[in-house]
Write a protein that holds these residues in place. Structure first.
Motif, mmCIF file in Angstrom:
data_model
loop_
_atom_site.group_PDB
_atom_site.id
_atom_site.type_symbol
_atom_site.label_atom_id
_atom_site.label_comp_id
_atom_site.label_asym_id
_atom_site.label_seq_id
_atom_site.Cartn_x
_atom_site.Cartn_y
_atom_site.Cartn_z
ATOM 1 N N LEU A 1 0.841 -1.201 0.000
ATOM 2 C CA LEU A 1 0.000 0.000 0.000
ATOM 3 C C LEU A 1 0.875 1.250 0.000
ATOM 4 C CD1 LEU A 1 -2.753 -1.062 2.557
ATOM 5 C CD2 LEU A 1 -2.918 -1.012 0.071
ATOM 6 N N PRO A 2 0.409 2.321 -0.660
ATOM 7 C CA PRO A 2 1.216 3.533 -0.802
ATOM 8 C C PRO A 2 1.050 4.512 0.357
ATOM 9 C CG PRO A 2 -0.769 3.770 -2.095
ATOM 10 C CD PRO A 2 -0.814 2.396 -1.467
ATOM 11 N N ALA A 3 1.193 4.032 1.569
ATOM 12 C CA ALA A 3 1.086 4.898 2.752
ATOM 13 C C ALA A 3 1.989 4.327 3.834
ATOM 14 C CB ALA A 3 -0.355 4.961 3.243
ATOM 15 N N PRO A 4 2.468 5.186 4.740
ATOM 16 C CA PRO A 4 3.336 4.688 5.813
ATOM 17 C C PRO A 4 2.588 3.727 6.736
ATOM 18 C CG PRO A 4 2.910 7.048 6.076
ATOM 19 C CD PRO A 4 2.252 6.617 4.804
ATOM 20 N N PRO A 5 3.311 2.797 7.354
ATOM 21 C CA PRO A 5 2.683 1.788 8.208
ATOM 22 C C PRO A 5 1.794 2.363 9.310
ATOM 23 C CG PRO A 5 4.960 1.211 7.825
ATOM 24 C CD PRO A 5 4.763 2.579 7.235
ATOM 25 N N ASP A 6 2.213 3.468 9.949
ATOM 26 C CA ASP A 6 1.387 4.004 11.033
ATOM 27 C C ASP A 6 0.032 4.481 10.523
ATOM 28 O OD1 ASP A 6 2.713 6.094 9.722
ATOM 29 O OD2 ASP A 6 2.768 7.356 11.513
ATOM 30 N N ARG A 7 -0.025 5.032 9.306
ATOM 31 C CA ARG A 7 -1.297 5.475 8.710
ATOM 32 C C ARG A 7 -2.183 4.275 8.392
ATOM 33 N NH1 ARG A 7 -5.607 8.344 8.091
ATOM 34 N NH2 ARG A 7 -6.252 8.753 5.973
ATOM 35 N N VAL A 8 -1.604 3.237 7.804
ATOM 36 C CA VAL A 8 -2.363 2.038 7.441
ATOM 37 C C VAL A 8 -2.912 1.368 8.701
ATOM 38 C CG1 VAL A 8 -2.209 -0.272 6.414
ATOM 39 C CG2 VAL A 8 -1.079 1.680 5.309
ATOM 40 N N LEU A 9 -2.062 1.200 9.703
ATOM 41 C CA LEU A 9 -2.491 0.548 10.937
ATOM 42 C C LEU A 9 -3.538 1.384 11.666
ATOM 43 C CD1 LEU A 9 -1.918 -2.118 12.287
ATOM 44 C CD2 LEU A 9 -0.145 -1.018 13.630
ATOM 45 N N THR B 1 -13.429 3.931 10.134
ATOM 46 C CA THR B 1 -12.970 3.415 8.848
ATOM 47 C C THR B 1 -13.339 1.959 8.616
ATOM 48 O OG1 THR B 1 -11.109 4.938 8.921
ATOM 49 C CG2 THR B 1 -10.951 3.116 7.373
ATOM 50 N N ARG B 2 -13.078 1.097 9.593
ATOM 51 C CA ARG B 2 -13.281 -0.343 9.373
ATOM 52 C C ARG B 2 -14.725 -0.656 9.019
ATOM 53 N NH1 ARG B 2 -11.068 -5.429 10.655
ATOM 54 N NH2 ARG B 2 -9.052 -4.442 10.903
ATOM 55 N N ASP C 1 8.580 3.370 0.246
ATOM 56 C CA ASP C 1 7.896 4.577 0.734
ATOM 57 C C ASP C 1 6.525 4.259 1.317
ATOM 58 O OD1 ASP C 1 10.001 6.145 -0.076
ATOM 59 O OD2 ASP C 1 9.096 6.663 -2.013
ATOM 60 N N GLY C 2 6.133 3.002 1.296
ATOM 61 C CA GLY C 2 4.798 2.631 1.748
ATOM 62 C C GLY C 2 4.820 1.522 2.781
ATOM 63 N N SER C 3 3.871 0.607 2.641
ATOM 64 C CA SER C 3 3.689 -0.470 3.608
ATOM 65 C C SER C 3 3.418 -1.791 2.909
ATOM 66 C CB SER C 3 2.473 -0.174 4.500
ATOM 67 O OG SER C 3 2.594 1.042 5.146
ATOM 68 N N ASN D 1 -10.630 -1.764 -0.523
ATOM 69 C CA ASN D 1 -11.325 -0.605 0.043
ATOM 70 C C ASN D 1 -10.390 0.272 0.867
ATOM 71 O OD1 ASN D 1 -13.695 -1.421 -1.203
ATOM 72 N ND2 ASN D 1 -14.431 -2.525 0.583
ATOM 73 N N LEU D 2 -9.491 -0.356 1.610
ATOM 74 C CA LEU D 2 -8.504 0.399 2.390
ATOM 75 C C LEU D 2 -7.573 1.167 1.460
ATOM 76 C CD1 LEU D 2 -7.203 1.122 5.098
ATOM 77 C CD2 LEU D 2 -5.913 -1.026 4.966
ATOM 78 N N SER D 3 -7.120 0.525 0.416
ATOM 79 C CA SER D 3 -6.239 1.168 -0.551
ATOM 80 C C SER D 3 -6.906 2.387 -1.178
ATOM 81 C CB SER D 3 -5.836 0.161 -1.636
ATOM 82 O OG SER D 3 -4.982 0.750 -2.563
ATOM 83 N N ALA D 4 -8.175 2.283 -1.462
ATOM 84 C CA ALA D 4 -8.909 3.404 -2.064
ATOM 85 C C ALA D 4 -8.996 4.599 -1.118
ATOM 86 C CB ALA D 4 -10.309 2.953 -2.464
ATOM 87 N N ARG D 5 -8.930 4.365 0.191
ATOM 88 C CA ARG D 5 -8.984 5.455 1.181
ATOM 89 C C ARG D 5 -7.646 6.147 1.366
ATOM 90 N NH1 ARG D 5 -12.981 6.412 4.212
ATOM 91 N NH2 ARG D 5 -14.811 5.153 4.021
ATOM 92 N N LEU D 6 -6.574 5.490 0.940
ATOM 93 C CA LEU D 6 -5.255 6.082 1.108
ATOM 94 C C LEU D 6 -5.032 7.052 -0.008
ATOM 95 C CD1 LEU D 6 -3.346 2.846 2.076
ATOM 96 C CD2 LEU D 6 -4.058 4.662 3.616
#
Length: 144
Positions: A12-20, A29-30, A100-102, A139-144
């Motif tokens: 995923l194209p976001a840092p781990p802390d954002r994804v988690l 979100t969930r 650069d992501g997770s 769906n999570l990827s679309a929110r990033l």
């Protein structure tokens, strides 16, 4: 009876802390990430991260529905564990840095049935579970 393990992974194209953070937001979100085969989703306690309790109905097929009542824990800073209180079903989210992501790994395990029913469960249930988590990660990827 044997252990059934289903693993779904995604970069995923976001840092781990954002994804988690998004994955652990059970009240916000969930609730919006679930595909149509999850119904009656509720947050019973908490709502964010460890200590949260959720319930939902997992429609594995039209006739096979599992009631899940999961309690969330975080054994380390990169993981969430959703442990069903009604069965051996456990889902572990691991989010690790990748470039650069997770890199996200979602692993669901449970003790399968024995006999002929268990044979079909070992073949078909992983397909449905993998499809569920693929939809959630889409769906999570679309929110990033």
């Amino acid at each position: 009876m044997g252990q059934i393990n289903v693993v779904t992974q995604r970069s995923l194209p976001a840092p781990p802390d954002r994804v988690l953070d998004l994955a652990a937001d059970y009240a916000g979100t969930r609730a919006q990430l679930w595909p149509e085969n999850i119904t009656d989703y509720q947050v019973l306690a908490g709502g964010k991260g460890p200590g949260t309790r959720i319930s939902y109905r997992l429609h594995a097929t039209k006739k096979r529905i599992r009631d899940v009542a999961a309690e969330v824990s975080a054994p380390d800073a990169q993981s969430l564990v959703e442990a069903d209180q009604n069965s051996t079903l456990r889902t572990v989210w691991r989010v690790r840095p990748e470039g650069d992501g997770s890199h996200v790994t979602v692993m669901t395990t449970w003790t399968g049935a024995g006999g002929v029913g268990g044979f079909f469960e070992r073949i078909f249930a992983p397909i449905g579970v993998r499809k569920l988590w693929t939809a959630v990660l889409d769906n999570l990827s679309a929110r990033l």
